[in-house]
Structures are given as C-alpha cells and as structure tokens.
Design a protein around this motif. Sequence first.
Motif, PDB file in Angstrom:
ATOM      1  N   GLN A  98       0.854  -1.180   0.000  1.00  0.00           N
ATOM      2  CA  GLN A  98       0.000   0.000   0.000  1.00  0.00           C
ATOM      3  C   GLN A  98       0.895   1.237   0.000  1.00  0.00           C
ATOM      4  O   GLN A  98       2.036   1.201   0.458  1.00  0.00           O
ATOM      5  CB  GLN A  98      -0.923   0.012   1.226  1.00  0.00           C
ATOM      6  CG  GLN A  98      -2.045   1.045   1.135  1.00  0.00           C
ATOM      7  CD  GLN A  98      -3.110   0.808   2.178  1.00  0.00           C
ATOM      8  OE1 GLN A  98      -3.532  -0.321   2.412  1.00  0.00           O
ATOM      9  NE2 GLN A  98      -3.550   1.880   2.822  1.00  0.00           N
ATOM     10  N   SER A  99       0.363   2.334  -0.509  1.00  0.00           N
ATOM     11  CA  SER A  99       1.140   3.570  -0.574  1.00  0.00           C
ATOM     12  C   SER A  99       1.222   4.230   0.791  1.00  0.00           C
ATOM     13  O   SER A  99       0.294   4.140   1.604  1.00  0.00           O
ATOM     14  CB  SER A  99       0.514   4.544  -1.582  1.00  0.00           C
ATOM     15  OG  SER A  99       0.519   3.993  -2.880  1.00  0.00           O
ATOM     16  N   ALA A 100       2.321   4.920   1.033  1.00  0.00           N
ATOM     17  CA  ALA A 100       2.531   5.624   2.293  1.00  0.00           C
ATOM     18  C   ALA A 100       3.430   6.825   2.043  1.00  0.00           C
ATOM     19  O   ALA A 100       4.098   6.922   1.005  1.00  0.00           O
ATOM     20  CB  ALA A 100       3.154   4.697   3.339  1.00  0.00           C
ATOM     21  N   TYR A 168       3.841   7.403   7.219  1.00  0.00           N
ATOM     22  CA  TYR A 168       2.487   7.894   7.450  1.00  0.00           C
ATOM     23  C   TYR A 168       1.543   7.181   6.486  1.00  0.00           C
ATOM     24  O   TYR A 168       1.780   7.164   5.268  1.00  0.00           O
ATOM     25  CB  TYR A 168       2.396   9.401   7.222  1.00  0.00           C
ATOM     26  CG  TYR A 168       3.200  10.227   8.202  1.00  0.00           C
ATOM     27  CD1 TYR A 168       2.634  10.681   9.388  1.00  0.00           C
ATOM     28  CD2 TYR A 168       4.526  10.561   7.933  1.00  0.00           C
ATOM     29  CE1 TYR A 168       3.364  11.454  10.276  1.00  0.00           C
ATOM     30  CE2 TYR A 168       5.267  11.329   8.823  1.00  0.00           C
ATOM     31  CZ  TYR A 168       4.684  11.767   9.989  1.00  0.00           C
ATOM     32  OH  TYR A 168       5.419  12.529  10.878  1.00  0.00           O
ATOM     33  N   ALA A 169       0.485   6.610   7.032  1.00  0.00           N
ATOM     34  CA  ALA A 169      -0.528   5.939   6.213  1.00  0.00           C
ATOM     35  C   ALA A 169      -1.905   6.414   6.651  1.00  0.00           C
ATOM     36  O   ALA A 169      -2.139   6.668   7.849  1.00  0.00           O
ATOM     37  CB  ALA A 169      -0.429   4.426   6.354  1.00  0.00           C
ATOM     38  N   SER A 209       8.530  -5.277   7.339  1.00  0.00           N
ATOM     39  CA  SER A 209       8.011  -6.575   7.754  1.00  0.00           C
ATOM     40  C   SER A 209       6.498  -6.602   7.559  1.00  0.00           C
ATOM     41  O   SER A 209       5.824  -5.559   7.572  1.00  0.00           O
ATOM     42  CB  SER A 209       8.355  -6.850   9.220  1.00  0.00           C
ATOM     43  OG  SER A 209       7.605  -6.004  10.072  1.00  0.00           O
ATOM     44  N   LEU A 210       5.958  -7.791   7.371  1.00  0.00           N
ATOM     45  CA  LEU A 210       4.513  -7.936   7.200  1.00  0.00           C
ATOM     46  C   LEU A 210       3.773  -7.478   8.444  1.00  0.00           C
ATOM     47  O   LEU A 210       2.705  -6.856   8.357  1.00  0.00           O
ATOM     48  CB  LEU A 210       4.182  -9.402   6.874  1.00  0.00           C
ATOM     49  CG  LEU A 210       2.713  -9.724   6.620  1.00  0.00           C
ATOM     50  CD1 LEU A 210       2.172  -8.913   5.456  1.00  0.00           C
ATOM     51  CD2 LEU A 210       2.532 -11.217   6.366  1.00  0.00           C
ATOM     52  N   ARG A 211       4.327  -7.741   9.607  1.00  0.00           N
ATOM     53  CA  ARG A 211       3.696  -7.318  10.848  1.00  0.00           C
ATOM     54  C   ARG A 211       3.601  -5.799  10.934  1.00  0.00           C
ATOM     55  O   ARG A 211       2.559  -5.240  11.320  1.00  0.00           O
ATOM     56  CB  ARG A 211       4.484  -7.867  12.042  1.00  0.00           C
ATOM     57  CG  ARG A 211       3.882  -7.531  13.406  1.00  0.00           C
ATOM     58  CD  ARG A 211       4.733  -8.098  14.533  1.00  0.00           C
ATOM     59  NE  ARG A 211       6.068  -7.499  14.553  1.00  0.00           N
ATOM     60  CZ  ARG A 211       6.988  -7.811  15.465  1.00  0.00           C
ATOM     61  NH1 ARG A 211       6.727  -8.712  16.389  1.00  0.00           N
ATOM     62  NH2 ARG A 211       8.176  -7.228  15.427  1.00  0.00           N
ATOM     63  N   LEU A 212       4.679  -5.100  10.550  1.00  0.00           N
ATOM     64  CA  LEU A 212       4.666  -3.642  10.569  1.00  0.00           C
ATOM     65  C   LEU A 212       3.676  -3.090   9.558  1.00  0.00           C
ATOM     66  O   LEU A 212       2.936  -2.134   9.860  1.00  0.00           O
ATOM     67  CB  LEU A 212       6.069  -3.113  10.275  1.00  0.00           C
ATOM     68  CG  LEU A 212       6.200  -1.589  10.116  1.00  0.00           C
ATOM     69  CD1 LEU A 212       5.805  -0.884  11.402  1.00  0.00           C
ATOM     70  CD2 LEU A 212       7.609  -1.210   9.697  1.00  0.00           C
ATOM     71  N   SER A 215       0.107  -3.423  10.747  1.00  0.00           N
ATOM     72  CA  SER A 215      -0.192  -2.441  11.787  1.00  0.00           C
ATOM     73  C   SER A 215      -0.303  -1.043  11.203  1.00  0.00           C
ATOM     74  O   SER A 215      -1.198  -0.272  11.576  1.00  0.00           O
ATOM     75  CB  SER A 215       0.905  -2.481  12.859  1.00  0.00           C
ATOM     76  OG  SER A 215       0.729  -1.449  13.813  1.00  0.00           O
ATOM     77  N   LEU A 216       0.577  -0.697  10.271  1.00  0.00           N
ATOM     78  CA  LEU A 216       0.574   0.640   9.686  1.00  0.00           C
ATOM     79  C   LEU A 216      -0.685   0.895   8.878  1.00  0.00           C
ATOM     80  O   LEU A 216      -1.279   1.988   8.956  1.00  0.00           O
ATOM     81  CB  LEU A 216       1.821   0.807   8.811  1.00  0.00           C
ATOM     82  CG  LEU A 216       1.980   2.135   8.079  1.00  0.00           C
ATOM     83  CD1 LEU A 216       2.193   3.279   9.071  1.00  0.00           C
ATOM     84  CD2 LEU A 216       3.146   2.070   7.087  1.00  0.00           C
ATOM     85  N   PHE A 217      -1.124  -0.095   8.108  1.00  0.00           N
ATOM     86  CA  PHE A 217      -2.271   0.076   7.221  1.00  0.00           C
ATOM     87  C   PHE A 217      -3.575  -0.427   7.833  1.00  0.00           C
ATOM     88  O   PHE A 217      -4.594  -0.476   7.144  1.00  0.00           O
ATOM     89  CB  PHE A 217      -2.017  -0.648   5.896  1.00  0.00           C
ATOM     90  CG  PHE A 217      -0.805  -0.155   5.169  1.00  0.00           C
ATOM     91  CD1 PHE A 217      -0.633   1.192   4.917  1.00  0.00           C
ATOM     92  CD2 PHE A 217       0.177  -1.039   4.743  1.00  0.00           C
ATOM     93  CE1 PHE A 217       0.495   1.647   4.246  1.00  0.00           C
ATOM     94  CE2 PHE A 217       1.297  -0.592   4.072  1.00  0.00           C
ATOM     95  CZ  PHE A 217       1.458   0.760   3.817  1.00  0.00           C
ATOM     96  N   SER A 218      -3.547  -0.830   9.089  1.00  0.00           N
ATOM     97  CA  SER A 218      -4.753  -1.298   9.801  1.00  0.00           C
ATOM     98  C   SER A 218      -5.378  -2.489   9.098  1.00  0.00           C
ATOM     99  O   SER A 218      -6.597  -2.548   8.884  1.00  0.00           O
ATOM    100  CB  SER A 218      -5.769  -0.156   9.936  1.00  0.00           C
ATOM    101  OG  SER A 218      -5.206   0.939  10.624  1.00  0.00           O
ATOM    102  N   HIS A 219      -4.548  -3.444   8.697  1.00  0.00           N
ATOM    103  CA  HIS A 219      -5.025  -4.673   8.056  1.00  0.00           C
ATOM    104  C   HIS A 219      -4.533  -5.868   8.881  1.00  0.00           C
ATOM    105  O   HIS A 219      -3.674  -6.632   8.440  1.00  0.00           O
ATOM    106  CB  HIS A 219      -4.502  -4.774   6.622  1.00  0.00           C
ATOM    107  CG  HIS A 219      -5.199  -3.869   5.653  1.00  0.00           C
ATOM    108  ND1 HIS A 219      -6.560  -3.895   5.448  1.00  0.00           N
ATOM    109  CD2 HIS A 219      -4.711  -2.889   4.839  1.00  0.00           C
ATOM    110  CE1 HIS A 219      -6.883  -3.000   4.528  1.00  0.00           C
ATOM    111  NE2 HIS A 219      -5.781  -2.364   4.154  1.00  0.00           N
ATOM    112  N   ARG A 220      -5.047  -6.018  10.035  1.00  0.00           N
ATOM    113  CA  ARG A 220      -4.635  -7.110  10.915  1.00  0.00           C
ATOM    114  C   ARG A 220      -4.958  -8.456  10.288  1.00  0.00           C
ATOM    115  O   ARG A 220      -6.105  -8.749   9.939  1.00  0.00           O
ATOM    116  CB  ARG A 220      -5.347  -6.998  12.264  1.00  0.00           C
ATOM    117  CG  ARG A 220      -5.068  -5.697  13.004  1.00  0.00           C
ATOM    118  CD  ARG A 220      -3.682  -5.704  13.592  1.00  0.00           C
ATOM    119  NE  ARG A 220      -3.419  -4.474  14.360  1.00  0.00           N
ATOM    120  CZ  ARG A 220      -2.296  -4.200  14.979  1.00  0.00           C
ATOM    121  NH1 ARG A 220      -1.296  -5.056  14.915  1.00  0.00           N
ATOM    122  NH2 ARG A 220      -2.145  -3.067  15.644  1.00  0.00           N
TER     123      ARG A 220
END
Length: 401
Positions: A98-100, A168-169, A209-212, A215-220
């Motif tokens: 995703q873009s950030a 920033y996302a 990382s996928l975990r980061l 969390s950044l894009f709110s896609h748990r």
Amino acid sequence: MLPLFFARRYFFSSACRSVIHLISGLSVVAVAVPVAAMIVLLSVFNGFESFVKANCSAFDADLTVLPREGRTFAAQDIDTARLSRIPGVGAFSFILEQSALLEHDGRQATATVRGVDDRYGEVFPLREAVASGFADVRIGDIERLVIGRGMAYLLGIRSLADADVDLYAVRRGTFSSLLPVANYTRRSVPVGGVFSIDADSEQTYVLASLRLAQSLFSHRGRVSALSVRVSPDADPLAVRQEVGRVAGQEFEVRTRYEMRASFYRIMTYEKWGIFFIALLVLVVASFSIVGSLAMLIVDKRDDIRTLGALGAGRSLVRAVFRAEGLLICGVGAVGGVLLGVGASLAQQYFGFIKIPAETFLIESYPVEFRLPDLLIVIAAFAVVAYVLSTVTVRSMIKKTC
C-alpha cells in the motif's frame, strides 16, 4: 541459371572497370551498413530488455495470487499446506502492499510499502541487490526498512547509522477535519539496508516486515498477494494451473509478465518501432541500387540488342538485370550480416563498448543476439531488394532492343 551467369559476369568482370562498377560497389556498402545497423540495434534492444526483466524479478514473482474482488484477503483463506505439496512450487511468501508517505529530516516522498514475511528471501533474490546494509526487515522484535538507492537520495539519507524514517498511512474508517494528524497512522522505523536495481524500483518500493505493514495500514491478519517461486525444472503453466485450483475461484493467478503486461507490451512496441525506422533507412539506402541498375542497363544496350538478335525474349533480358540487382543486394546483405552478427557477438561476450556512467548497474552495453531477429531482417531486406530490382528493371526495359 543463364540470367545469373550474365549477372555474375557484369558484376565480377575484371575486363572493364568503369564508374558503373564503382557505383555498384558503393551500392553494396550502402546496403551492408543498414543491414548491420538493424542487427546491432535489435541485439542491443534485446540486451536491455533481458537486463530490465532480470532486474525486475527482484519485485515480480514467478506467480502471484491476487483476490478477484477487493485489495486484500485473509491469509488463512489460502491453504498453504496444500500449496506447499504442489510439485514445482519452490517457495511462497505473503505480502501486503500500500502507498505511504515517508519523511526524514524534513524531506518527504511517497512510496509503495511492501510488507513481507520471513520467507520473502526464498522467493525473491533481494540479497543480491542490496548495495549496503542488510536485507532483513526484522531481527527479533526490531523492525527495519530496506529502501532503494533513489529513495535514499530523495530523503537525504547519507548513512545508515542515523537513518530513522517516519511512515504515514491513512487511517481506515476515521476522518477528522479539525485534527488532520489523527487521520494518519505514524510509525518511526530505522533503515537497515539499501538496494540497487533500477531507477523506477528504487524510487517506488520500500520493504518492511509484514507485521509492521499490517499495523501501519490497519489490516490485521490480511495480505494483498501471495508470491510463488516456481522451481527451475518445473513447467510454469502446469504449476500455475495447480496453484489456481488450490487457491479457489475467489483468486486469480498471474505470471511475472502478466503483472507488468503494459510495460512489456511497450517494450515490444519500442523494439519493432526501432525495427521499422531502421527498415525505412534501409529502403532509402537501397535506392542506390536503382541508380546502379539504371546506369548498367543504359551501358549494356548493345548487349541487350545482341541477346535479342540471338532470340532472347524480354523476360530473359529482364531476368538478367533483375539477377544483377539481387546479386548486388545479396553481396551487401552478406557483408552486413557478417558485420552485424560479428559486432553483436563481440559486444555480447567481451563488452568492448563501455557505458560512460559510474552509477549504472552494468559496465558495458548489454547485447543479446537472437537468430529469429536475424531471419526477420533478412526476410524484410529480401522483399525490399526484390521489389526494387523488379520495378527498376521493368520500368527501364520496355522492349527488347
């Protein structure tokens, strides 16, 4: 055989050396140079095409599984256990893109953040492209970014010792016009490595990382694609079919070239655009054959009358001079092929001509000679040579003298 015998005598005869023979020799050179140029141009373009495809493989998997609807899906929607048992599947990795907005020391730039899991290195040869630092995006609980050299330049990063980047996302589901900062999720992550591939990828992708990324894009627990590496000895089409069957109807499976279909299509159009431009130059250069044939026909009027007196018809006379034109073209084409193929193979294997740029990824111009290109050049020139020779002879010889 008789027309060819006369044509050889006219072309190779040493009894008479006139300006016509000089013009015929210049016509041979005028044909050879464009033919050689076409072969070299296509070979150079093939080299750059292969170079770009090889470097783009650092971000394009052999197979990519995408959702047919929406941009993300739950990772558990794909049965990875069944996927790993498919013959030909070498490795696979979940990613989230995703873009950030990136910010460092007052400088900002937009990028595509690609969150990758721990198996990403098994699918993509990223370690080979890392110019400084390390390719790992996570060491234990410590998050790190791997950015491109172009992105590092845009953000003003000169050293990895102190290179923290703010990400920033846009926060999903909330919006506040009174407090715009609340609309964004912010993470501060140090840069652990810099990769160098090509200018576009270096300024587009940032690895985390996928975990980061989740969390950044709110896609748990969600991902945007599953990247699959096909084993070298496997059939990609068969593996693709099996991966699609395991993934189900809700997903589609694309190859590396389908992921960048427009890009590779443009490269193909550019290659054949160059081919037709070079062919136009060859056609213009081949008009020297028209002048050479016209002067030869005028010079050989006595021979034409003699052949007519011996019973030669108009078709035989035309065949003689048509063979002369084709012989000139043939000698020029052979010389051009030898020159073009020799130059292409010499550059391909020895790299004599260097690229005058220290920051480029290769030292010499990439060249890849391909036999189908040679056959296409020969076929195209054969058509041009036959048409020019036939039209010239037919227009010059109206009747048998």
